[in-house]
Design an enzyme around this catalytic site. Structure first.
Site, PDB file in Angstrom:
ATOM      1  N   ASP A   1       1.513   8.687   4.762  1.00  0.00           N
ATOM      2  CA  ASP A   1       1.464  10.082   5.213  1.00  0.00           C
ATOM      3  C   ASP A   1       1.732  10.286   6.702  1.00  0.00           C
ATOM      4  O   ASP A   1       1.748  11.416   7.181  1.00  0.00           O
ATOM      5  CB  ASP A   1       0.112  10.709   4.836  1.00  0.00           C
ATOM      6  CG  ASP A   1      -1.092   9.948   5.411  1.00  0.00           C
ATOM      7  OD1 ASP A   1      -0.968   9.310   6.486  1.00  0.00           O
ATOM      8  OD2 ASP A   1      -2.175  10.000   4.788  1.00  0.00           O
TER       9      ASP A   1
ATOM     10  N   HIS B   1       3.114   0.277   2.941  1.00  0.00           N
ATOM     11  CA  HIS B   1       3.752   0.899   1.771  1.00  0.00           C
ATOM     12  C   HIS B   1       4.832   1.905   2.152  1.00  0.00           C
ATOM     13  O   HIS B   1       5.214   2.733   1.337  1.00  0.00           O
ATOM     14  CB  HIS B   1       2.681   1.564   0.884  1.00  0.00           C
ATOM     15  CG  HIS B   1       1.748   0.568   0.242  1.00  0.00           C
ATOM     16  ND1 HIS B   1       0.547   0.909  -0.336  1.00  0.00           N
ATOM     17  CD2 HIS B   1       1.855  -0.771   0.081  1.00  0.00           C
ATOM     18  CE1 HIS B   1      -0.052  -0.177  -0.815  1.00  0.00           C
ATOM     19  NE2 HIS B   1       0.716  -1.208  -0.564  1.00  0.00           N
TER      20      HIS B   1
ATOM     21  N   CYS C   1      19.514   5.992   1.970  1.00  0.00           N
ATOM     22  CA  CYS C   1      20.452   5.865   0.860  1.00  0.00           C
ATOM     23  C   CYS C   1      20.251   4.532   0.162  1.00  0.00           C
ATOM     24  O   CYS C   1      20.223   3.484   0.807  1.00  0.00           O
ATOM     25  CB  CYS C   1      21.886   5.969   1.400  1.00  0.00           C
ATOM     26  SG  CYS C   1      23.106   5.514   0.152  1.00  0.00           S
TER      27      CYS C   1
ATOM     28  N   CYS D   1      24.024   2.432   0.770  1.00  0.00           N
ATOM     29  CA  CYS D   1      24.413   1.939   2.105  1.00  0.00           C
ATOM     30  C   CYS D   1      23.220   1.787   3.041  1.00  0.00           C
ATOM     31  O   CYS D   1      23.360   1.292   4.152  1.00  0.00           O
ATOM     32  CB  CYS D   1      25.488   2.828   2.728  1.00  0.00           C
ATOM     33  SG  CYS D   1      24.866   4.446   3.256  1.00  0.00           S
TER      34      CYS D   1
ATOM     35  N   GLY E   1     -11.710   3.574   3.450  1.00  0.00           N
ATOM     36  CA  GLY E   1     -11.124   4.520   2.499  1.00  0.00           C
ATOM     37  C   GLY E   1     -10.112   3.910   1.557  1.00  0.00           C
ATOM     38  O   GLY E   1      -9.137   4.563   1.193  1.00  0.00           O
ATOM     39  N   THR E   2     -10.375   2.663   1.166  1.00  0.00           N
ATOM     40  CA  THR E   2      -9.484   2.062   0.167  1.00  0.00           C
ATOM     41  C   THR E   2     -10.318   1.493  -0.967  1.00  0.00           C
ATOM     42  O   THR E   2     -11.408   0.951  -0.737  1.00  0.00           O
ATOM     43  CB  THR E   2      -8.556   0.982   0.772  1.00  0.00           C
ATOM     44  OG1 THR E   2      -7.833   0.350  -0.297  1.00  0.00           O
ATOM     45  CG2 THR E   2      -9.296  -0.066   1.591  1.00  0.00           C
TER      46      THR E   2
ATOM     47  N   ASN F   1     -16.787   3.592   3.208  1.00  0.00           N
ATOM     48  CA  ASN F   1     -16.364   4.218   1.943  1.00  0.00           C
ATOM     49  C   ASN F   1     -17.595   4.888   1.329  1.00  0.00           C
ATOM     50  O   ASN F   1     -18.655   4.272   1.299  1.00  0.00           O
ATOM     51  CB  ASN F   1     -15.816   3.130   0.990  1.00  0.00           C
ATOM     52  CG  ASN F   1     -14.998   3.699  -0.151  1.00  0.00           C
ATOM     53  OD1 ASN F   1     -15.415   4.659  -0.796  1.00  0.00           O
ATOM     54  ND2 ASN F   1     -13.835   3.112  -0.405  1.00  0.00           N
ATOM     55  N   PRO F   2     -17.480   6.123   0.848  1.00  0.00           N
ATOM     56  CA  PRO F   2     -18.659   6.735   0.212  1.00  0.00           C
ATOM     57  C   PRO F   2     -19.027   6.060  -1.109  1.00  0.00           C
ATOM     58  O   PRO F   2     -20.144   6.236  -1.601  1.00  0.00           O
ATOM     59  CB  PRO F   2     -18.230   8.191  -0.016  1.00  0.00           C
ATOM     60  CG  PRO F   2     -16.764   8.257   0.196  1.00  0.00           C
ATOM     61  CD  PRO F   2     -16.346   7.042   0.967  1.00  0.00           C
TER      62      PRO F   2
ATOM     63  N   ALA G   1     -15.191   8.582   6.073  1.00  0.00           N
ATOM     64  CA  ALA G   1     -14.596   8.072   7.313  1.00  0.00           C
ATOM     65  C   ALA G   1     -14.729   9.072   8.456  1.00  0.00           C
ATOM     66  O   ALA G   1     -14.974   8.692   9.607  1.00  0.00           O
ATOM     67  CB  ALA G   1     -13.123   7.746   7.072  1.00  0.00           C
TER      68      ALA G   1
HETATM   69  P1  OAD Z   1      -7.443   4.858  -3.899  1.00  0.00           P
HETATM   70  O1  OAD Z   1      -7.231   6.238  -4.417  1.00  0.00           O
HETATM   71  O2  OAD Z   1      -7.343   3.736  -4.856  1.00  0.00           O
HETATM   72  O3  OAD Z   1      -8.876   4.750  -3.204  1.00  0.00           O
HETATM   73  C1  OAD Z   1      -9.336   5.705  -2.284  1.00  0.00           C
HETATM   74  C2  OAD Z   1     -10.703   5.255  -1.787  1.00  0.00           C
HETATM   75  O4  OAD Z   1     -11.101   6.158  -0.767  1.00  0.00           O
HETATM   76  C3  OAD Z   1     -11.805   5.249  -2.850  1.00  0.00           C
HETATM   77  O5  OAD Z   1     -12.486   4.003  -2.809  1.00  0.00           O
HETATM   78  C4  OAD Z   1     -12.732   6.385  -2.410  1.00  0.00           C
HETATM   79  O6  OAD Z   1     -14.102   6.121  -2.697  1.00  0.00           O
HETATM   80  C5  OAD Z   1     -12.488   6.409  -0.922  1.00  0.00           C
HETATM   81  N1  OAD Z   1     -12.734   7.703  -0.256  1.00  0.00           N
HETATM   82  C6  OAD Z   1     -12.622   8.956  -0.753  1.00  0.00           C
HETATM   83  N2  OAD Z   1     -12.913   9.856   0.196  1.00  0.00           N
HETATM   84  C7  OAD Z   1     -13.190   9.174   1.336  1.00  0.00           C
HETATM   85  C8  OAD Z   1     -13.557   9.544   2.664  1.00  0.00           C
HETATM   86  N3  OAD Z   1     -13.677  10.828   3.032  1.00  0.00           N
HETATM   87  N4  OAD Z   1     -13.777   8.552   3.576  1.00  0.00           N
HETATM   88  C9  OAD Z   1     -13.653   7.252   3.226  1.00  0.00           C
HETATM   89  N5  OAD Z   1     -13.311   6.852   1.983  1.00  0.00           N
HETATM   90  C10 OAD Z   1     -13.089   7.786   1.043  1.00  0.00           C
HETATM   91  O7  OAD Z   1      -6.435   4.674  -2.657  1.00  0.00           O
HETATM   92  P2  OAD Z   1      -5.923   3.329  -1.976  1.00  0.00           P
HETATM   93  O8  OAD Z   1      -6.967   2.298  -1.952  1.00  0.00           O
HETATM   94  O9  OAD Z   1      -5.309   3.742  -0.684  1.00  0.00           O
HETATM   95  O10 OAD Z   1       0.201   2.291  -3.465  1.00  0.00           O
HETATM   96  O11 OAD Z   1      -4.773   2.897  -2.967  1.00  0.00           O
HETATM   97  C11 OAD Z   1      -4.005   1.790  -2.661  1.00  0.00           C
HETATM   98  C12 OAD Z   1      -2.594   1.963  -3.175  1.00  0.00           C
HETATM   99  O12 OAD Z   1      -2.617   2.296  -4.562  1.00  0.00           O
HETATM  100  C13 OAD Z   1      -1.831   3.116  -2.560  1.00  0.00           C
HETATM  101  O13 OAD Z   1      -1.281   2.808  -1.287  1.00  0.00           O
HETATM  102  C14 OAD Z   1      -0.750   3.362  -3.577  1.00  0.00           C
HETATM  103  C15 OAD Z   1      -1.551   3.272  -4.843  1.00  0.00           C
HETATM  104  O14 OAD Z   1      -0.865   2.807  -5.955  1.00  0.00           O
HETATM  105  C16 OAD Z   1       1.506   2.544  -3.629  1.00  0.00           C
HETATM  106  O15 OAD Z   1       1.920   3.642  -3.935  1.00  0.00           O
HETATM  107  C17 OAD Z   1       2.395   1.355  -3.385  1.00  0.00           C
END
Ligand code: OAD
Length: 252
Positions: free
Chosen positions: A104, A119, A127, A130, A191-192, A217-218, A235
């Protein structure tokens, strides 16, 4: 102010290098949906139908239009207090590496200086044939006219500069992320959901290499039992509190 573990502040105050792995959760408070939370992107759309090269070749107009929609959402969003706290950390620590799974662009827009994009970045397109960068206005105009967006030079299809399922991550980004994980004194996982590799391996690598690992992470994740500190909060609340505690510790 939420409680911040004192040993985290001690480690940050002494750190030369901090690395932060971020996922969709850090942008949730900017209004950008996550992937796996209820109501997230993968609830509404099937990744197999949209986020892979075969889906794109079958129906380029549909996939281009979906990415144009997501591009609009991120362009209308603003970086939040979580992104800004990572920028503020640069005032205290020589090297702050932000390793993001997000496409983003909000870490750049917040002002982070070292951002590794694992990512890709949805604001860019290129393209498929090319590999020249594509002008976003040309892409938008084609989609609005109901045409597939094509390269003005070679006629190839224009695709977003994001990693799709089944594709390799950019090798330079993976190398930079691994080096940062090895070198970090403090490593954040923010937040992952910590389920997508190789990103999910980075906190483990960092901890094995001696970093103090903090998760923000919540909700609990598969990583939560294997960190030095788990801050079960958003976060946008936890990260500013950490920076404020560090500011105060440095004044003492
Ligand atoms: P996810 O949607 O899997 O996880 C989001 C995490 O953020 C969850 O663990 C939530 O609990 C947490 N969360 C939600 N609100 C939050 C907040 N306000 N503060 C902190 N944490 C919060 O997203 P990612 O882990 O980013 O890949 O997903 C990884 C990848 O999976 C993405 O990059 C994408 C997807 O497939 C591709 O598209 C290649």
């Amino acid at each position: 102010m939420p409680e911040v573990p004192p040993d985290l502040i001690d480690r940050l105050a002494a750190a030369d290098h901090v690395a932060a792995l971020t996922g969709a959760g850090i942008s949730a408070e900017s209004g950008i949906p996550t992937f796996r939370d209820p109501g997230g992107i993968w609830d509404e759309f099937d990744p197999q139908e949209l986020a892979n090269v075969d889906a794109f070749l079958d129906n380029p107009k549909l996939v281009q239009a979906w990415y144009q929609h997501r591009r609009q959402i991120v362009q209308e969003a603003e970086p939040n207090a979580g992104h800004q706290a990572l920028v503020a950390l640069e005032r205290h620590v020589d090297r702050v590496s932000v390793i993001t799974q997000n496409v983003d662009d909000l870490h750049h827009r917040a002002g982070s200086r070292r951002v590794v994009e694992l990512h890709g970045n949805i604001t860019r397109s290129y393209c498929m044939d090319c590999e020249r960068d594509a002008d976003p206005d040309t892409v938008d105009a084609a989609i609005q006219n109901g045409e597939p967006a094509q390269c003005p030079d070679c006629g190839g299809l224009i695709r977003p500069d994001v990693v799709w399922f089944g594709e390799m991550l950019p090798p330079a980004a993976v190398d930079a992320a691994r080096s940062a994980a090895h070198a970090a004194d403090v490593f954040f996982s923010i937040g992952t959901s910590a389920v997508v590799y190789p990103a999910a391996q980075l906190p483990v690598t960092a901890r094995q290499a001696g970093a103090y690992v903090v998760e923000v992470n919540p909700d609990r994740t598969p990583l939560s039992d294997d960190v030095d500190a788990f801050l079960q909060r958003e976060a946008g609340t936890a990260l500013p509190a950490i920076v404020q505690a560090l500011n105060e510790a440095k004044k003492e």
